[in-house]
Scaffold this motif. Structure first.
Motif, PDB file in Angstrom:
ATOM      1  N   ASN A 170       0.853  -1.267  -0.434  1.00 17.88           N
ATOM      2  CA  ASN A 170      -0.133  -0.379   0.377  1.00 17.88           C
ATOM      3  C   ASN A 170       1.221   1.085  -0.003  1.00 17.88           C
ATOM      4  OD1 ASN A 170      -2.366  -1.305   0.693  1.00 17.88           O
ATOM      5  ND2 ASN A 170      -1.734  -2.228   2.486  1.00 17.88           N
ATOM      6  N   PRO A 171       0.680   2.327  -0.663  1.00 13.69           N
ATOM      7  CA  PRO A 171       1.530   3.327  -0.689  1.00 13.69           C
ATOM      8  C   PRO A 171       1.126   4.023   1.003  1.00 13.69           C
ATOM      9  CG  PRO A 171      -0.628   3.413  -2.638  1.00 13.69           C
ATOM     10  CD  PRO A 171      -0.260   2.318  -1.202  1.00 13.69           C
ATOM     11  N   LYS A 172       2.529   5.056   0.980  1.00 15.62           N
ATOM     12  CA  LYS A 172       2.565   5.170   2.280  1.00 15.62           C
ATOM     13  C   LYS A 172       2.029   6.893   2.463  1.00 15.62           C
ATOM     14  CE  LYS A 172       7.393   2.737   2.574  1.00 15.62           C
ATOM     15  NZ  LYS A 172       8.853   2.919   2.274  1.00 15.62           N
ATOM     16  N   PRO A 173       1.047   6.583   3.405  1.00 15.51           N
ATOM     17  CA  PRO A 173       0.304   8.128   3.660  1.00 15.51           C
ATOM     18  C   PRO A 173       1.039   9.315   3.960  1.00 15.51           C
ATOM     19  CG  PRO A 173      -0.441   6.525   4.961  1.00 15.51           C
ATOM     20  CD  PRO A 173       0.439   5.635   4.615  1.00 15.51           C
ATOM     21  N   VAL A 174       0.836  10.156   3.074  1.00 19.81           N
ATOM     22  CA  VAL A 174       1.427  11.329   2.987  1.00 19.81           C
ATOM     23  C   VAL A 174       0.803  12.044   4.254  1.00 19.81           C
ATOM     24  CG1 VAL A 174       2.742  11.264   0.905  1.00 19.81           C
ATOM     25  CG2 VAL A 174       0.683  12.481   1.477  1.00 19.81           C
ATOM     26  N   ARG A 175       0.874  13.261   4.202  1.00 17.74           N
ATOM     27  CA  ARG A 175       0.377  14.735   5.243  1.00 17.74           C
ATOM     28  C   ARG A 175      -0.591  15.110   4.056  1.00 17.74           C
ATOM     29  NH1 ARG A 175       0.263  20.182   6.444  1.00 17.74           N
ATOM     30  NH2 ARG A 175       0.999  20.565   8.473  1.00 17.74           N
ATOM     31  N   ALA A 176      -0.888  15.240   2.747  1.00 18.34           N
ATOM     32  CA  ALA A 176      -2.714  15.176   2.584  1.00 18.34           C
ATOM     33  C   ALA A 176      -2.982  14.303   2.868  1.00 18.34           C
ATOM     34  CB  ALA A 176      -2.550  15.110   0.803  1.00 18.34           C
ATOM     35  N   ASP A 177      -2.572  12.878   2.872  1.00 22.53           N
ATOM     36  CA  ASP A 177      -4.121  11.833   3.370  1.00 22.53           C
ATOM     37  C   ASP A 177      -4.687  12.348   5.085  1.00 22.53           C
ATOM     38  OD1 ASP A 177      -3.434  10.357   0.743  1.00 22.53           O
ATOM     39  OD2 ASP A 177      -2.223  10.109   1.816  1.00 22.53           O
ATOM     40  N   TRP A 178      -3.016  12.798   5.434  1.00 22.33           N
ATOM     41  CA  TRP A 178      -3.801  12.693   7.378  1.00 22.33           C
ATOM     42  C   TRP A 178      -5.471  14.048   7.044  1.00 22.33           C
ATOM     43  CZ3 TRP A 178       1.823  12.891   8.022  1.00 22.33           C
ATOM     44  CH2 TRP A 178       2.630  11.229   7.641  1.00 22.33           C
ATOM     45  N   GLN A 179      -4.099  15.138   6.146  1.00 25.70           N
ATOM     46  CA  GLN A 179      -5.542  16.096   6.556  1.00 25.70           C
ATOM     47  C   GLN A 179      -7.566  15.680   5.485  1.00 25.70           C
ATOM     48  OE1 GLN A 179      -3.505  19.240   3.351  1.00 25.70           O
ATOM     49  NE2 GLN A 179      -2.680  20.281   5.516  1.00 25.70           N
ATOM     50  N   LYS A 180      -6.912  14.923   5.074  1.00 26.17           N
ATOM     51  CA  LYS A 180      -8.246  14.608   4.517  1.00 26.17           C
ATOM     52  C   LYS A 180      -9.020  13.732   5.790  1.00 26.17           C
ATOM     53  CE  LYS A 180     -10.334  11.946   0.105  1.00 26.17           C
ATOM     54  NZ  LYS A 180      -9.818  11.200  -0.577  1.00 26.17           N
ATOM     55  N   ALA A 181      -8.218  12.711   6.562  1.00 24.81           N
ATOM     56  CA  ALA A 181      -8.194  11.582   7.431  1.00 24.81           C
ATOM     57  C   ALA A 181      -9.709  12.725   8.903  1.00 24.81           C
ATOM     58  CB  ALA A 181      -7.638  11.063   7.882  1.00 24.81           C
ATOM     59  N   GLY A 182      -8.859  13.887   8.277  1.00 23.60           N
ATOM     60  CA  GLY A 182      -9.243  14.324   9.568  1.00 23.60           C
ATOM     61  C   GLY A 182      -8.459  14.884  10.959  1.00 23.60           C
ATOM     62  N   TYR A 183      -6.970  14.418  10.363  1.00 20.63           N
ATOM     63  CA  TYR A 183      -5.786  13.496  11.790  1.00 20.63           C
ATOM     64  C   TYR A 183      -5.489  15.048  12.212  1.00 20.63           C
ATOM     65  CZ  TYR A 183      -6.769   9.309  11.110  1.00 20.63           C
ATOM     66  OH  TYR A 183      -7.653   7.675  10.958  1.00 20.63           O
ATOM     67  N   LEU A 184      -5.232  16.032  10.647  1.00 19.57           N
ATOM     68  CA  LEU A 184      -4.302  17.751  11.190  1.00 19.57           C
ATOM     69  C   LEU A 184      -5.509  18.115  10.524  1.00 19.57           C
ATOM     70  CD1 LEU A 184      -1.624  16.956   8.499  1.00 19.57           C
ATOM     71  CD2 LEU A 184      -1.687  17.035  11.387  1.00 19.57           C
ATOM     72  N   THR A 185      -5.825  19.449  11.771  1.00 21.35           N
ATOM     73  CA  THR A 185      -6.290  20.503  11.672  1.00 21.35           C
ATOM     74  C   THR A 185      -6.847  21.035  10.633  1.00 21.35           C
ATOM     75  OG1 THR A 185      -5.334  22.357  12.810  1.00 21.35           O
ATOM     76  CG2 THR A 185      -7.015  20.502  14.680  1.00 21.35           C
ATOM     77  N   ALA A 186      -6.742  22.557  10.023  1.00 18.47           N
ATOM     78  CA  ALA A 186      -7.378  23.678   9.019  1.00 18.47           C
ATOM     79  C   ALA A 186      -5.507  24.206   9.318  1.00 18.47           C
ATOM     80  CB  ALA A 186      -8.602  24.339   9.078  1.00 18.47           C
ATOM     81  N   ALA A 187      -5.466  23.934  10.480  1.00 10.69           N
ATOM     82  CA  ALA A 187      -4.731  25.215  11.108  1.00 10.69           C
ATOM     83  C   ALA A 187      -2.936  24.269  10.846  1.00 10.69           C
ATOM     84  CB  ALA A 187      -4.532  25.645  12.663  1.00 10.69           C
ATOM     85  N   GLY A 188      -2.837  23.143  10.327  1.00 13.55           N
ATOM     86  CA  GLY A 188      -1.695  21.787  10.383  1.00 13.55           C
ATOM     87  C   GLY A 188      -1.248  21.676  11.592  1.00 13.55           C
ATOM     88  N   LYS A 189      -2.132  21.526  12.361  1.00 10.70           N
ATOM     89  CA  LYS A 189      -1.763  20.787  13.476  1.00 10.70           C
ATOM     90  C   LYS A 189      -2.419  19.505  14.021  1.00 10.70           C
ATOM     91  CE  LYS A 189      -0.126  24.778  16.506  1.00 10.70           C
ATOM     92  NZ  LYS A 189      -0.945  26.148  18.247  1.00 10.70           N
TER      93      LYS A 189
END
Length: 636
Positions: free
Chosen positions: A381-400
């Motif tokens: 499986n592809p290794k997830p990246v920051r964009a995937d974490w943002q899409k999943a809601g693991y990163l807030t709009a502020a990037g935290k």
């Protein structure tokens, strides 16, 4: 560490019934094309023997010892002989892998299969690979390990001296007429090694112990002479098993594991690690003599292979010797004994392939070592990246990182090919697999002895199966033992380990290490983490600190062993999630020999019994990636 888990979980049930580098081209056999013919011998009849009967226990020991040697010698250059013997998790493991190799995989699809029906037929079929016998002394059990060493180095079959007319010794010498090339006991049955006077043929004073005299003799005969391949050693119980053969299931002798190390001309030993007690199998030796001899063995191997790692198969035979387990005669707890052993061999560049009791037996490693591995296996499986974490809601709009408990599963313990060999056959057919993300912690060096198991796992991975290394990378050692070496006094060898791991990680597309098992060698420092960054940049579990950190550029956190039951694990995660009111939390959840269905049950219980718990079960790359995001943000 693994003993603590085994004793607490898997082993009581099992015992209750009865109580280098990636193998270089010069060492690893060439990947074989489909062999024209494969001989198969079914040895499962030996599993039916009553080990409480000394004669039946002797039959099991003698037969399996001989079979393992025949197999190692016959399979050294090509895959010729396959043995059906091992099982686990309700699966006939050896049969499972043979069926797969002949079926879906296709390696043996066009091979003609010939069934051999007796040990005699096996021996006669492969007699061209055997130059004779090495006969060992039942009264000096250590000579059985010396005999396995001699078997690989001099192309011999090991056999225990016996006067019984129906013994393996009688079969091989009288009926089959094989010549004795090496006596480890006098031809009249009296001991060659006595622990008195001088060590035979060495012109050196005896150690005072027949056991240790035998090993001193073997070091000179096989390591110092260059007959052994010093990159391979094997720590398996000696013929003392015949005196304690009734604890647990009938394959704890681990003789089926010998074939690979005989094929590789490895050095076999069974020695205690503690200097403050005498072992149960040699109680009258000088205090600490076994430990001294162990260090001499490792030093001799290192002298012959100073710039290599040393693969050491096997494990402390803790149910029989050297620990405080009932009947084992020691005063030290099992985990402490494991850790002391690991601490010592790490100082000589040695790493374990920890074939530990419970799932300790593996067959056919010398055969499957010829399996045609590809040069590279892509992470399924592809290794997830920051964009995937943002899409999943693991990163807030502020990037935290969002305030949740992030759970990553370290699915272990697979630092042993015997465990991997059985668990993949058992767990990868679980219909629940794929419903939650799992980080399968498969040490990639296990591909040397069980390559088909890793290849199968990668081929059958779901979108929620991810592969990481277990402890401590491409083999189980103490990373700190590569730099701090009070017993060996050798110079640091961290880069030797780094190069070794990098080759394996590259082939299997791994970049996370489940945890750096520091044991009693001391916590890893930024120096070790800096080297791990070369091959494990996406994360390392550790063994000392529950605080999420980034050390030398590597995100890290301590692993935490989960409770045995799914219900207790769900409740524990809920408790940990309460702290998310203050920000994100991280749990690197180590599970041992748990099937996918168990992990799915934990998630079900979280949903149904703890619906308000802010728990997110994530893949290991997301887990360590979010630690990196969180720590880096806090440092800005």
């Amino acid at each position: 560490m693994r003993l603590q888990t085994i004793l607490a979980r898997a082993i009581p049930a099992l015992l209750a019934a009865a109580t280098l580098c990636a193998e270089p081209a010069s060492a690893r056999p060439g990947a074989a094309a489909t062999p024209d013919k494969v001989a198969v011998f079914d040895a499962r009849f030996l599993r039916q023997r009553d080990l409480h009967d000394p004669s039946q226990a002797a039959e099991v020991w003698d037969t399996m010892h001989t079979l393992a040697a025949v197999q190692g010698l016959a399979n050294r250059e090509a895959p010729r002989l396959y043995v059906i013997y091992c099982n686990g998790f309700g699966v006939e493991t050896d049969q499972f892998w043979l069926d797969w190799l002949r079926g879906e995989d296709g390696w043996l699809k066009d091979s003609r299969v010939v069934t051999l029906t007796s040990p005699e037929e096996v021996i006669c079929t492969y007699s061209n690979y055997v130059k004779g016998l090495v006969v060992y002394d039942p009264e000096v059990p250590a000579t059985s390990c010396v005999a396995s060493t001699a078997a690989g180095c001099d192309d011999l079959l090991p056999v225990r001296f016996s006067r019984a007319t129906n013994s393996m010794f009688a079969l091989l010498t009288r009926e089959l007429g094989l010549p004795v090339r090496l006596w480890l006991v006098n031809p009249d049955g009296t001991p060659k090694f006595t622990g008195k006077g001088q060590i035979p043929e060495l012109n050196e004073p005896s150690t005072g112990s027949a056991k240790n005299d035998a090993y001193c003799w073997a070091v000179h005969q096989f390591i110092d002479s260059g007959k052994c391949d010093a990159r391979f050693a094997a720590y398996y119980i000696d013929a003392f098993w015949l005196k304690r053969s009734n604890p647990g299931q009938g394959d704890l002798h681990t003789l089926s594991n010998h074939d690979y190390f005989i094929a590789r001309r490895g050095f076999f030993f069974d020695l205690a690690v503690w200097g403050d007690e005498t072992p149960v199998d040699d109680p009258h030796q000088t205090l600490g003599l076994d430990r001294q001899t162990l260090l001499q063995v490792m030093a001799a191997l290192h002298r012959k292979a100073p710039n290599s790692t040393i693969k050491v198969g096997g494990f402390v035979p803790w149910a029989f010797k050297y620990t405080d387990h009932p009947g084992a005669g020691g005063k030290h707890e099992g985990v402490a004994t494991e850790w002391e052993y690991g601490r010592l061999i790490s100082q000589y560049n040695g790493y374990m392939e920890a074939d530990a009791i419970g799932l300790s037996s593996i067959a056919n490693a010398s055969f499957c070592a010829h399996y045609p591995l590809k040069e590279h296996y892509q992470q399924p499986n592809p290794k997830p990246v920051r964009a995937d974490w943002q899409k999943a809601g693991y990163l807030t709009a502020a990037g935290k990182v969002a305030p949740k408990l992030y759970v990553g599963y370290y699915v272990g313990d697979y630092d042993s090919p015997s465990w991997l060999y059985k668990a993949v056959a058992g767990f990868f057919t679980d219909p629940q697999r794929g419903r939650v993300p799992l980080g399968w912690a498969f040490d990639p060096n296990l591909a040397d002895r069980a390559p088909e198991a890793l290849a199968y796992a990668y081929r059958h991975a779901t979108t929620n199966d991810f592969f990481i290394a277990g402890d401590s990378g491409a083999g189980y050692l103490n990373p700190r033992g590569l730099t701090a070496r009070p017993d060996s006094k050798l110079p640091p060898a961290l880069k030797v380990w780094t190069d070794h791991c990098a080759r394996y990680y590259k082939r299997w597309d791994m970049s996370i290490t489940g945890f750096m098992l520091d044991g009693s060698a001391g916590a890893s420092t930024p120096e070790e983490f800096a080297e791990y960054r070369r091959f494990s940049p996406d994360g390392c579990g550790n063994h000392f600190d529950l605080t999420p950190q980034v050390i030398s550029g590597v995100p890290t956190i301590r692993e935490w062993d989960m409770p045995d039951s799914a219900e207790s694990t769900a409740a524990f995660m809920t408790q940990q999630a309460a702290a998310t009111a203050k920000g994100p939390c991280f749990l690197w959840a180590r599970t041992i020999l748990k099937p996918p269905a168990w992990h799915v049950e934990v998630s079900r219980l979280l949903r149904e019994k703890h619906p308000n718990a802010r728990v997110a079960v994530v893949d290991p790359y997301t887990f360590f990636g979010l630690i990196n995001e969180h720590v880096m943000a806090a440092q800005k």
